[in-house]
Design a protein around this motif. Structure first.
Motif, PDB file in Angstrom:
ATOM      1  N   LYS A   1       0.749  -1.327  -0.179  1.00  0.00           N
ATOM      2  CA  LYS A   1      -0.123   0.194  -0.212  1.00  0.00           C
ATOM      3  C   LYS A   1       0.812   1.288   0.020  1.00  0.00           C
ATOM      4  O   LYS A   1       0.440   2.419  -0.564  1.00  0.00           O
ATOM      5  N   LEU A   2       2.009   1.178   0.555  1.00  0.00           N
ATOM      6  CA  LEU A   2       2.917   2.332   0.746  1.00  0.00           C
ATOM      7  C   LEU A   2       3.718   2.406  -0.523  1.00  0.00           C
ATOM      8  O   LEU A   2       4.516   3.494  -0.459  1.00  0.00           O
ATOM      9  N   GLY A   3       3.593   1.615  -1.446  1.00  0.00           N
ATOM     10  CA  GLY A   3       4.482   1.313  -2.576  1.00  0.00           C
ATOM     11  C   GLY A   3       5.859   1.026  -2.267  1.00  0.00           C
ATOM     12  O   GLY A   3       6.765   1.425  -3.222  1.00  0.00           O
ATOM     13  N   ILE A   4       6.207   0.356  -1.367  1.00  0.00           N
ATOM     14  CA  ILE A   4       7.589   0.038  -1.162  1.00  0.00           C
ATOM     15  C   ILE A   4       7.886  -1.159  -1.635  1.00  0.00           C
ATOM     16  O   ILE A   4       7.199  -2.445  -1.322  1.00  0.00           O
ATOM     17  N   THR A   5       8.729  -1.615  -2.678  1.00  0.00           N
ATOM     18  CA  THR A   5       9.215  -2.470  -3.293  1.00  0.00           C
ATOM     19  C   THR A   5      10.255  -3.259  -2.867  1.00  0.00           C
ATOM     20  O   THR A   5      11.081  -2.434  -2.253  1.00  0.00           O
TER      21      THR A   5
END
Length: 133
Positions: free
Chosen positions: A74-78
């Motif tokens: 959800k936070l876009g942390i890949t």
């Protein structure tokens, strides 16, 4: 095979290495202490309780890991951004280390001395070429 058998008989009190099969390397284990039926039952119940707790903790951990992955998504942390962040942090730790600073200073001084030496050699060559003319 004979050598390994001799080795184990020469050092019967040796401690097995990590990952080594203790049963085959040390020999038969001493018999368990004599327990009353009541003690055996209590230990059996405690064993089941601990195994149950371990299973519960494993399930809780799995749920927490899924929640963590969902939050990161959800936070876009890949994984790539995490890797990049870890590399950046590690590089900052390296560049602030005493060893890095000393090495950097030494190389800088060596570079200055090498530049001066090349300049001196260049000047000497120029003078010799002028003398030849």
């Amino acid at each position: 095979m004979e050598d390994t058998e001799k080795g184990s008989t020469q050092h019967p009190d040796s401690v097995p290495e990590v990952g080594e099969d203790a049963v085959t390397s040390v020999g038969p284990s001493p018999p368990p202490p004599a327990l009353t039926e009541e003690e055996r039952q209590e230990l059996q119940e405690e064993l089941l309780k601990v195994e149950d707790e371990i299973q519960t903790l494993s399930q809780v951990l799995a749920v927490k890991e899924m929640h963590l992955a969902d939050l990161k998504r959800k936070l876009g942390i890949t994984p790539l951004s995490e890797l990049r962040q870890n590399i950046t942090k590690s590089w900052q730790e390296v560049t602030t280390s005493t060893a890095y600073k000393r090495t950097s200073e030494t190389l800088s001084q060596a570079s200055l001395k090498a530049s001066a030496a090349f300049s001196t050699v260049g000047s000497a060559i120029s003078r010799k070429l002028e003398d030849v003319r």
